[in-house]
Design a protein around this motif. Structure first.
Motif, PDB file in Angstrom:
ATOM      1  N   THR A  81     -22.637  39.366  26.753  1.00 59.39           N
ATOM      2  CA  THR A  81     -21.233  39.641  26.453  1.00 59.39           C
ATOM      3  C   THR A  81     -21.078  40.098  25.006  1.00 59.39           C
ATOM      4  N   SER A  82     -21.786  39.433  24.091  1.00 61.42           N
ATOM      5  CA  SER A  82     -21.676  39.813  22.677  1.00 61.42           C
ATOM      6  C   SER A  82     -22.247  41.211  22.430  1.00 61.42           C
ATOM      7  N   LEU A  83     -23.192  41.643  23.268  1.00 62.76           N
ATOM      8  CA  LEU A  83     -23.771  42.984  23.142  1.00 62.76           C
ATOM      9  C   LEU A  83     -23.040  44.015  24.010  1.00 62.76           C
ATOM     10  N   ASP A  84     -21.986  43.558  24.697  1.00 64.80           N
ATOM     11  CA  ASP A  84     -21.166  44.411  25.565  1.00 64.80           C
ATOM     12  C   ASP A  84     -21.975  45.047  26.702  1.00 64.80           C
ATOM     13  N   ILE A  85     -22.869  44.239  27.284  1.00 67.60           N
ATOM     14  CA  ILE A  85     -23.672  44.727  28.419  1.00 67.60           C
ATOM     15  C   ILE A  85     -23.652  43.734  29.585  1.00 67.60           C
ATOM     16  N   ALA A  86     -22.685  42.831  29.572  1.00 64.29           N
ATOM     17  CA  ALA A  86     -22.629  41.785  30.596  1.00 64.29           C
ATOM     18  C   ALA A  86     -22.520  42.351  32.002  1.00 64.29           C
ATOM     19  N   ASP A  87     -21.923  43.531  32.146  1.00 61.36           N
ATOM     20  CA  ASP A  87     -21.773  44.122  33.475  1.00 61.36           C
ATOM     21  C   ASP A  87     -23.091  44.679  34.019  1.00 61.36           C
ATOM     22  N   ARG A  88     -24.149  44.727  33.176  1.00 56.83           N
ATOM     23  CA  ARG A  88     -25.431  45.279  33.619  1.00 56.83           C
ATOM     24  C   ARG A  88     -26.566  44.268  33.608  1.00 56.83           C
ATOM     25  N   VAL A  89     -26.284  43.027  33.259  1.00 58.27           N
ATOM     26  CA  VAL A  89     -27.322  42.006  33.163  1.00 58.27           C
ATOM     27  C   VAL A  89     -27.075  40.948  34.237  1.00 58.27           C
ATOM     28  N   GLU A  90     -28.130  40.646  34.980  1.00 62.08           N
ATOM     29  CA  GLU A  90     -28.012  39.659  36.056  1.00 62.08           C
ATOM     30  C   GLU A  90     -28.595  38.322  35.622  1.00 62.08           C
ATOM     31  N   ILE A  91     -28.254  37.283  36.374  1.00 68.60           N
ATOM     32  CA  ILE A  91     -28.799  35.954  36.108  1.00 68.60           C
ATOM     33  C   ILE A  91     -30.276  35.937  36.519  1.00 68.60           C
ATOM     34  N   ILE A  92     -30.976  34.873  36.122  1.00 66.70           N
ATOM     35  CA  ILE A  92     -32.395  34.746  36.459  1.00 66.70           C
ATOM     36  C   ILE A  92     -32.541  34.705  37.979  1.00 66.70           C
ATOM     37  N   ALA A  93     -33.358  35.590  38.497  1.00 71.15           N
ATOM     38  CA  ALA A  93     -33.634  35.603  39.930  1.00 71.15           C
ATOM     39  C   ALA A  93     -34.691  34.550  40.229  1.00 71.15           C
ATOM     40  N   GLU A  94     -34.466  33.798  41.280  1.00 68.96           N
ATOM     41  CA  GLU A  94     -35.437  32.770  41.662  1.00 68.96           C
ATOM     42  C   GLU A  94     -36.506  33.417  42.536  1.00 68.96           C
ATOM     43  N   ARG A  95     -37.593  33.796  41.887  1.00 73.06           N
ATOM     44  CA  ARG A  95     -38.715  34.415  42.603  1.00 73.06           C
ATOM     45  C   ARG A  95     -39.970  33.621  42.299  1.00 73.06           C
ATOM     46  N   PRO A  96     -40.824  33.442  43.289  1.00 72.85           N
ATOM     47  CA  PRO A  96     -42.021  32.622  43.058  1.00 72.85           C
ATOM     48  C   PRO A  96     -43.048  33.341  42.184  1.00 72.85           C
ATOM     49  N   ALA A  97     -43.741  32.562  41.383  1.00 73.65           N
ATOM     50  CA  ALA A  97     -44.828  33.092  40.566  1.00 73.65           C
ATOM     51  C   ALA A  97     -46.022  33.372  41.472  1.00 73.65           C
ATOM     52  N   TYR A  98     -46.919  34.230  40.996  1.00 74.68           N
ATOM     53  CA  TYR A  98     -48.165  34.495  41.708  1.00 74.68           C
ATOM     54  C   TYR A  98     -49.251  34.798  40.698  1.00 74.68           C
ATOM     55  N   ILE A  99     -50.482  34.872  41.176  1.00 77.59           N
ATOM     56  CA  ILE A  99     -51.601  35.119  40.277  1.00 77.59           C
ATOM     57  C   ILE A  99     -52.357  36.372  40.687  1.00 77.59           C
ATOM     58  N   THR A 100     -53.017  36.966  39.704  1.00 79.78           N
ATOM     59  CA  THR A 100     -54.021  38.001  39.967  1.00 79.78           C
ATOM     60  C   THR A 100     -55.333  37.451  39.428  1.00 79.78           C
ATOM     61  N   LEU A 101     -56.439  37.930  39.966  1.00 82.41           N
ATOM     62  CA  LEU A 101     -57.754  37.423  39.581  1.00 82.41           C
ATOM     63  C   LEU A 101     -58.383  38.308  38.510  1.00 82.41           C
ATOM     64  N   LYS A 102     -58.879  37.683  37.458  1.00 84.23           N
ATOM     65  CA  LYS A 102     -59.527  38.416  36.369  1.00 84.23           C
ATOM     66  C   LYS A 102     -61.002  38.595  36.716  1.00 84.23           C
ATOM     67  N   ASP A 103     -61.270  39.528  37.612  1.00 81.45           N
ATOM     68  CA  ASP A 103     -62.635  39.722  38.087  1.00 81.45           C
ATOM     69  C   ASP A 103     -63.526  40.440  37.075  1.00 81.45           C
ATOM     70  N   HIS A 104     -62.952  40.887  35.978  1.00 83.42           N
ATOM     71  CA  HIS A 104     -63.729  41.542  34.923  1.00 83.42           C
ATOM     72  C   HIS A 104     -64.257  40.531  33.902  1.00 83.42           C
ATOM     73  N   LYS A 105     -63.874  39.271  34.044  1.00 88.46           N
ATOM     74  CA  LYS A 105     -64.306  38.245  33.093  1.00 88.46           C
ATOM     75  C   LYS A 105     -65.669  37.688  33.484  1.00 88.46           C
ATOM     76  N   GLU A 106     -66.414  37.276  32.465  1.00 85.47           N
ATOM     77  CA  GLU A 106     -67.725  36.683  32.695  1.00 85.47           C
ATOM     78  C   GLU A 106     -67.577  35.380  33.478  1.00 85.47           C
ATOM     79  N   GLY A 107     -68.464  35.142  34.419  1.00 83.53           N
ATOM     80  CA  GLY A 107     -68.453  33.917  35.213  1.00 83.53           C
ATOM     81  C   GLY A 107     -67.379  33.893  36.286  1.00 83.53           C
ATOM     82  N   PHE A 108     -66.876  35.059  36.660  1.00 80.82           N
ATOM     83  CA  PHE A 108     -65.776  35.141  37.630  1.00 80.82           C
ATOM     84  C   PHE A 108     -66.111  34.463  38.960  1.00 80.82           C
ATOM     85  N   GLU A 109     -67.351  34.642  39.440  1.00 77.87           N
ATOM     86  CA  GLU A 109     -67.712  34.113  40.764  1.00 77.87           C
ATOM     87  C   GLU A 109     -67.656  32.591  40.823  1.00 77.87           C
ATOM     88  N   ASN A 110     -68.051  31.938  39.732  1.00 81.71           N
ATOM     89  CA  ASN A 110     -68.124  30.476  39.736  1.00 81.71           C
ATOM     90  C   ASN A 110     -66.887  29.784  39.174  1.00 81.71           C
TER      91      ASN A 110
END
Length: 197
Positions: A81-110
């Protein structure tokens, strides 16, 4: 206009393979998990995926109440509101977190390492990023310091160097970049920027 119209079900090898892959995916008892920096996709047992996800979430986040989320949304609305953009900003969406695998890191298999993706973020972060980008750009111009945003900008800088054989480089990996930025570190950074701009 048309006489008898007869449809033929034509399939090529690609479509057959696609149909077969879809069937395997639907029948699989594993999660399909994307790699972090490659195009690989891994089949991970569901229990193992849940364990990796839980370990990564609890390592970086604390459990909180609905009141905290409401408080964050209220503060975000006040900022918007103070930046005059309240009409374009939404509240936090409740979406679940997820992971990606860092297969380029050493010791990835174990001992697989993961990147935690948290899509449930306030849009105010986008505003903060734009403000910080502007501050950083001014700082780079004033101080003449280097700050690279991606690999290609480092390569361009390196290619422009003279006497490469007389130079030494170190390689380092920043782990948990954003979670490591404490409020105190952010304040010190902004104070540094303020003293130069």
């Amino acid at each position: 206009m048309f006489g008898k119209l007869k449809l033929n079900c034509l399939q090529n090898k690609f479509q057959q393979r696609l149909r077969s892959d879809i069937t395997k995916i639907r029948q699989s008892e594993h999660m399909l998990v994307k790699a972090d920096k490659t195009t690989n996709i891994y089949q991970v047992p569901i229990d193992e995926y849940k364990k990796l996800l839980s370990e990564n979430v609890t390592a970086r986040y604390k459990n909180t109440s609905k009141n905290t989320q409401n408080s964050i949304n209220l503060e975000a609305r006040q900022i918007a509101t103070s930046l005059d953009i309240a009409d374009r900003v939404e509240i936090i969406a409740e979406r679940p977190a997820y992971i990606t695998l860092k297969d380029h890191k050493e010791g990835f298999e174990n001992a697989p390492k993961c990147r935690l993706i948290n899509p449930a973020k306030s849009e105010i972060g986008i505003i903060s990023k734009k403000m910080l980008d502007s501050i950083n750009m001014k700082l780079r111009e004033i101080t003449g310091l280097n700050q690279w945003k991606n690999t290609s900008s480092v390569i361009d800088w390196f290619n422009d160097l003279d006497n490469k054989k007389d130079r030494k480089f170190i390689k380092f990996d920043i782990v948990d970049f954003y979670p490591s930025i404490s409020p105190d570190l952010l304040k010190k950074s902004l104070d540094f920027a303020r003293s130069h701009t």
